[in-house]
Design a protein around this motif. Sequence first.
Motif, short mmCIF file in Angstrom:
data_model
loop_
_atom_site.label_atom_id
_atom_site.label_comp_id
_atom_site.label_asym_id
_atom_site.label_seq_id
_atom_site.Cartn_x
_atom_site.Cartn_y
_atom_site.Cartn_z
N ALA A 96 0.82 -1.21 0.00
CA ALA A 96 0.00 0.00 0.00
C ALA A 96 0.85 1.26 0.00
O ALA A 96 0.54 2.24 -0.70
N VAL A 97 1.94 1.26 0.77
CA VAL A 97 2.79 2.44 0.86
C VAL A 97 3.64 2.61 -0.40
O VAL A 97 3.70 3.69 -0.99
N THR A 98 4.28 1.53 -0.83
CA THR A 98 5.18 1.65 -1.98
C THR A 98 4.42 1.82 -3.30
O THR A 98 4.99 2.30 -4.28
N LYS A 99 3.14 1.47 -3.31
CA LYS A 99 2.33 1.71 -4.51
C LYS A 99 2.16 3.20 -4.73
O LYS A 99 2.10 3.69 -5.86
N VAL A 100 2.10 3.97 -3.63
CA VAL A 100 1.98 5.42 -3.71
C VAL A 100 3.35 6.07 -3.90
O VAL A 100 3.52 6.98 -4.71
N ASN A 101 4.33 5.59 -3.14
CA ASN A 101 5.69 6.13 -3.26
C ASN A 101 6.68 4.98 -3.11
O ASN A 101 6.99 4.54 -2.00
N ARG A 102 7.18 4.51 -4.22
CA ARG A 102 8.07 3.36 -4.25
C ARG A 102 9.36 3.61 -3.47
O ARG A 102 9.98 2.67 -2.96
N GLY A 103 9.76 4.85 -3.34
CA GLY A 103 11.02 5.15 -2.67
C GLY A 103 10.93 5.30 -1.17
O GLY A 103 11.95 5.54 -0.50
N THR A 104 9.74 5.15 -0.59
CA THR A 104 9.60 5.28 0.87
C THR A 104 10.56 4.33 1.58
O THR A 104 10.66 3.15 1.22
N LYS A 105 11.25 4.83 2.58
CA LYS A 105 12.21 4.00 3.31
C LYS A 105 11.50 2.92 4.11
O LYS A 105 10.52 3.19 4.81
#
Length: 207
Positions: free
Chosen positions: A50-59
Motif C-alpha cells: 500500500a505504501v510503496t504503490k503510492v511512493n516506491r522510494g519510501t524508506k
Amino acid sequence: MKYTEEIIVEWNKKFAEASPGEIVSWALEQAENAVVTTNFRPYEVNILHAVTKVNRGTKVIWCDTGYNTPNTYKHAEELIATLGLNIHLYVPKQTSSHRDAVMGIPGIEDPNHAIFTEQVKLEPFGRAMQEHKPDVWFTNLRKGQTALRNTLDIFSVSKAGVLKVSPFYHWEDTQLDAYLREHNLPNEHKYFDPTKVLENRECGLHT
C-alpha cells in the motif's frame, strides 16, 4: 509538528471509512520524512504494498532479530525484489549465535527476557529511528491484536512524537486476504517472534 489529541481525533473520524490507499496518499502529502517499519510477519505485505504503490522510494526499516524462520527470510527477499523495497536493515549488535551461547532465548517469565528483547528488537529499532528521524511512521497495527492496540486508531502518536499511521487498522483478516488475492501478493505464516511469544503480547515498540 506537535499533534494534539483533538487533531488526532478529527483525523480518525475523517478517515474512518477511507481506503488504505487514500490514507497513505494523504499521510505522505503531510510527511517530510516517512518510513514504514516491517518484520515480514503475516500480512506485512499489505502495508508494504500500500505504501510503496503510492511512493516506491519510501524508506522501509527492517529490524531483523536474527531469529526469523527460513521461510520468513525467503519471504522477505521475495518482497524486497518484487516490490523494489528501499530497505534499511538493522540488526542486533551481538550475533544470535553468541547470544544463544550465553543466554539463549529466555521465557517471558525469566528476568532476562527484558534484556533479550532490548538487545534483539528495541535497541536496533531505537537506533533506526534515531538515524532516520521520521515524522511519519507507517505500521500495520490493527484493532483486535492486543489490548494496547485496541486503544489506538488509524492515526496515533508515538512516545517520541512521531505520527503513526495504520491504514489497515479496522480491517479483518478476510479483508486482508482479499487484498492479497486482488494484487496477487504472497503472505507469510511461518513466522516466529521470540520477544512476543504470545500473539496478544506487546514487545515494547508501541508502548
